[in-house]
Design a protein around this motif. Structure first.
Motif, PDB file in Angstrom:
ATOM      1  N   THR A  70       0.762  -1.431  -0.468  1.00  0.00           N
ATOM      2  CA  THR A  70      -0.157   0.176  -0.318  1.00  0.00           C
ATOM      3  C   THR A  70       0.507   1.208   0.301  1.00  0.00           C
ATOM      4  O   THR A  70       0.618   2.246  -0.733  1.00  0.00           O
ATOM      5  CB  THR A  70      -1.205  -0.212   1.466  1.00  0.00           C
ATOM      6  N   HIS A  73       2.526   1.667  -3.347  1.00  0.00           N
ATOM      7  CA  HIS A  73       1.491   1.989  -4.329  1.00  0.00           C
ATOM      8  C   HIS A  73       1.397   3.487  -4.416  1.00  0.00           C
ATOM      9  O   HIS A  73       1.238   3.869  -5.389  1.00  0.00           O
ATOM     10  CB  HIS A  73       0.270   1.193  -4.424  1.00  0.00           C
ATOM     11  N   ARG A  74       1.246   4.279  -3.348  1.00  0.00           N
ATOM     12  CA  ARG A  74       1.056   5.210  -3.021  1.00  0.00           C
ATOM     13  C   ARG A  74       2.141   6.008  -3.123  1.00  0.00           C
ATOM     14  O   ARG A  74       1.857   6.900  -4.668  1.00  0.00           O
ATOM     15  CB  ARG A  74       0.660   5.307  -1.172  1.00  0.00           C
TER      16      ARG A  74
END
Length: 527
Positions: A70, A73-74
């Motif tokens: 996550t 991904h950001r």
């Protein structure tokens, strides 16, 4: 900070945490944030999907660890780092290519191979490297689709995180793992597994394991699993060592977990009660914990090319100085398979100085150097390929700070020469001219959505939709990714004036519109 040809162009080889954090550390550095230095970063990976060992080296039932995706991904979704997947260094692009198109290169390729365990019989059929098994159950496209799981009794040699992951996957039912993203071929393989007994062997004692308290407790979680302890492994701990154990909260919690399992086991045996799992259900599989066991030989039959039939260990102890020594007592176990989980080893990269013994790129504080210590300007290393396969995410971030500090110092000193090619899209044209079917961040977003849709269309053992089903075949990964594939534009050089804030998948760069990706074969829709 001065650099003759701005923006400064950086290539990062490897899109796992080491590569992403190196790029992010540069973007967050003072010269970039102040606008003094403009940068353009391309992130390459040999696989069609990003995230490296976080996608392909972490057990699928560890969603907390995979939550790191996550964060990655950001970072990649902002649009100021360009991702180019399915591009292999040394095959699709050479060092000379990178030198021509980039001012500097950071190698962050990690450590993918198993470290050697030099024992007689280690090459017998049924003797495996844990890294290969992990790659199989994580759906790495470069590994076989099937895995032989015919052995009823198996050994896992090692007391680290990978050993725990392997033992837990072997101990769980296939239906339990349907809650994860395992692909269909892995579910079918685990469903057909004949495993009844998994043995974990460690050279040292219970206090020297590398488990966290939570990881230790999770070993007993699989349905129908009984944890079996050896009383003498705990009885061997001296009074002085107990004092040391109690002084460290983490170690004490881990060892007390083992003590609790042994006490419950002994209580049931004394009462004549049948063993159960932790919820009182019938036992289907057993997980045997063995400490103070030094591997000596993998036993087999049939001579060269024969099969594993067992393993020999020597009992160990700590001497007066706390060093490990053998006791001279040898123990044999009947086993049908052996998984060695004694560490990872980095792979050599074409044209890059390599320390074969340590499995790392020769470097000094992240600066790539020849074997004699001579620094090779403009080349850097980060992560496990830099320092060896030790440490977790925190160490990787610290590593990135050291490497980027070295890079910025070299820029300040004028030690980095500008690449002759300044067009950011020239590398894309080169890949297209060579017929490389590269993938992009937009392509990853398409694959991400596709895998989630596969999960939504299936159910787990409780009848609930699955969150994701991972695609394994490289050709399918590329095909799905290139449905949305456009030639990636060079991201706008990062300066203080630009702070992308959009969510994953946004593209904040400016410039000419995208060109259709060139493909070597016509795309056909998946049915």
């Amino acid at each position: 900070m001065s650099f003759s040809q701005q923006p400064f162009r950086l290539a990062v080889i490897g899109s796992g945490p080491a590569g992403v954090y190196a790029a992010e550390t540069l973007l967050r550095s003072a010269p970039v944030k102040s606008g003094e230095l403009q940068v353009a970063i391309d992130l390459f990976d040999r696989l069609p999907a990003p995230f490296g060992l976080i996608r392909y080296g972490v057990a699928p039932d560890h969603p907390r660890i995979k939550g790191i995706i996550t964060a990655l991904h950001r970072i990649l979704g902002r649009g100021d780092i360009r991702f180019l997947g399915d591009v292999e260094f040394g095959t699709d692009l050479t060092l000379e290519d990178l030198r021509a198109h980039y001012d500097a290169v950071i190698f962050a390729t990690g450590a993918l191979k198993d470290a050697d365990l030099d024992l007689p019989g280690i090459e017998l059929e049924g003797s495996y490297g844990a890294a290969d098994f992990v790659a199989w159950y994580d759906g790495n496209p470069d590994y076989p689709r099937t895995w032989e799981l015919d052995a009823e009794s198996v050994a896992v040699v090692g007391n680290g995180n990978v050993a725990l992951d392997v033992a837990r996957v072997l101990s769980k039912t296939a239906d339990e793992l349907l809650r994860t993203e395992i692909p269909g071929n892995v579910y079918e393989g685990l469903q057909a597994a004949k495993t009844t007994d998994v043995h974990i062997f460690g050279r040292r004692g219970p206090a020297q394991t590398k488990f966290s308290p939570l990881e230790a407790r999770e070993l007993a979680h699989p349905k129908g699993l009984q944890v079996v302890m050896e009383a003498r492994d705990l009885e061997q701990i001296t009074d002085a060592e107990w004092e040391t154990i109690k002084a460290d909260k983490r170690t004490d919690q881990v060892v007390q977990t083992f003590v609790g399992w042994l006490e419950e086991q002994q209580r049931r045996e004394a009462a004549g009660e049948a063993p159960t799992d932790r919820e009182g259900r019938p036992v289907q599989r057993r997980l045997h914990m063995h400490f103070w066991h030094r591997p000596v030989e993998v036993l087999g039959e049939g001579g060269d090319g024969g099969r594993v039939t067992g393993m020999r260990f020597e009992r160990t102890r700590l001497d007066a100085e706390g060093n490990l020594e053998g006791t001279g007592e040898f123990v044999d176990y009947e086993l049908g398979a052996v998984y060695r989980a004694v560490g990872y080893h980095g792979s050599e990269l074409p044209g890059i100085p390599y320390d074969a013994k340590r499995g790392v790129i020769h470097n000094a504080a992240g600066r790539v150097s020849a074997a004699d210590g001579t620094v090779l300007p403009g080349l850097y290393a980060n992560g496990w390929i830099k320092r060896g396969p030790v440490g977790l995410i925190g160490a990787t971030k610290s590593d990135a700070i050291e490497t980027i500090t070295a890079l910025l110092e070299d820029l300040e000193a004028g030690a980095v020469a500008a690449a002759p090619e300044r067009d950011g899209d020239a590398i894309v044209r080169l890949l297209e001219d060579r017929g490389v079917e590269y993938t992009t961040w937009d392509g990853w977003m398409a694959l991400d959505e596709h895998e989630k849709s596969l999960g939504a269309a299936a159910v787990d053992a409780d009848g609930e939709p699955r969150a994701r089903i991972k695609v394994v075949e490289r050709e399918e990964m590329v095909r799905v990714s290139r449905r949305r594939c456009t030639s990636p534009r060079t991201p706008e050089p990062r300066t203080r004036s630009r702070h992308p804030a959009a969510g994953p998948g946004s593209d904040r760069s400016t410039g000419p519109g995208p060109r259709p990706c060139r493909m070597s074969a016509p795309w056909r829709p998946l049915l």
